[in-house]
Design an enzyme around this catalytic site. Sequence first.
Site, PDB file in Angstrom:
ATOM      1  N   ASP A   8       0.859  -1.182   0.000  1.00  0.00           N
ATOM      2  CA  ASP A   8       0.000   0.000   0.000  1.00  0.00           C
ATOM      3  C   ASP A   8       0.895   1.231   0.000  1.00  0.00           C
ATOM      4  O   ASP A   8       1.762   1.370   0.873  1.00  0.00           O
ATOM      5  CB  ASP A   8      -0.907   0.021   1.228  1.00  0.00           C
ATOM      6  CG  ASP A   8      -2.026  -1.008   1.144  1.00  0.00           C
ATOM      7  OD1 ASP A   8      -2.085  -1.731   0.126  1.00  0.00           O
ATOM      8  OD2 ASP A   8      -2.824  -1.091   2.090  1.00  0.00           O
ATOM      9  N   ASP A 129     -15.142  -2.774  -1.600  1.00  0.00           N
ATOM     10  CA  ASP A 129     -14.734  -2.506  -0.221  1.00  0.00           C
ATOM     11  C   ASP A 129     -15.984  -2.245   0.602  1.00  0.00           C
ATOM     12  O   ASP A 129     -16.767  -1.347   0.276  1.00  0.00           O
ATOM     13  CB  ASP A 129     -13.809  -1.294  -0.164  1.00  0.00           C
ATOM     14  CG  ASP A 129     -12.628  -1.423  -1.120  1.00  0.00           C
ATOM     15  OD1 ASP A 129     -12.119  -2.557  -1.265  1.00  0.00           O
ATOM     16  OD2 ASP A 129     -12.230  -0.412  -1.724  1.00  0.00           O
TER      17      ASP A 129
END
Length: 243
Positions: A8, A129
């Site tokens: 990330d 998500d």
Amino acid sequence: MILFPAIDLKDGQCVRLKLGDMDQAIIYNEDPAAQAKAFEDQGFEWLHVVDLNGAFAGESVNGTAVEAILKATKNPVQLGGGIRTLAHIENWLSRGLRRVILGTVAVRDPALVMEACKAFPGQVAVGIDAKGGKVAVEGWAEASRLGVIELAKKFEGAGVAAIIYTDIDRDGVLAGINWDSTLALAEAVSIPVIASGGLASMEDIRRLATPEMRKLEGAISGRALYDGRIDPAEALSVLRAAA
């Protein structure tokens, strides 16, 4: 069953967030390209990369770091975060990316996802998500009214390569995968599902190797790998033995 190590990116560095909160970022490596090469050397066969700044900005922000990653590893890379247009998709695929992940745009403009699947067959994934069972967008900052399965079913037959399903309430806190919701999604659609958010231990890895999990294409691991809670060699051995 593929185990995807996660990188990330925030401000050019490799970080992990807690519960998707940009203010709760832990820096794990200031050199994402070196981290990508390390994952390759450990035996991983894929890499999952997210441009966190890009997810909020709606366009690529950590492009330099992503390009460095692509040069550092021979492994196929999938990228999400800030990819919102066909031009964005074409740009990244032309640079050597194997697969793009479309999240916010999948909610805002499903037709674009379908167009992208036709233009770039096998190279477009959808990122779903969820927080409290509802789909979140704009870098997890906004909640929609869409249910996870409701959104996923919109893309049946469109040619989506995979759905990356993240339970935000479990991401980065080592709470364990939300097995029930992940399997419910995998059973509801024919699109391959990749579990994300919460993978915490070798016990989770062993569960991924059980027959009931064969509906999944794989799982993504971030913090558990960085913190040493999952041993790469053992994890890969367990999952390959179950293939």
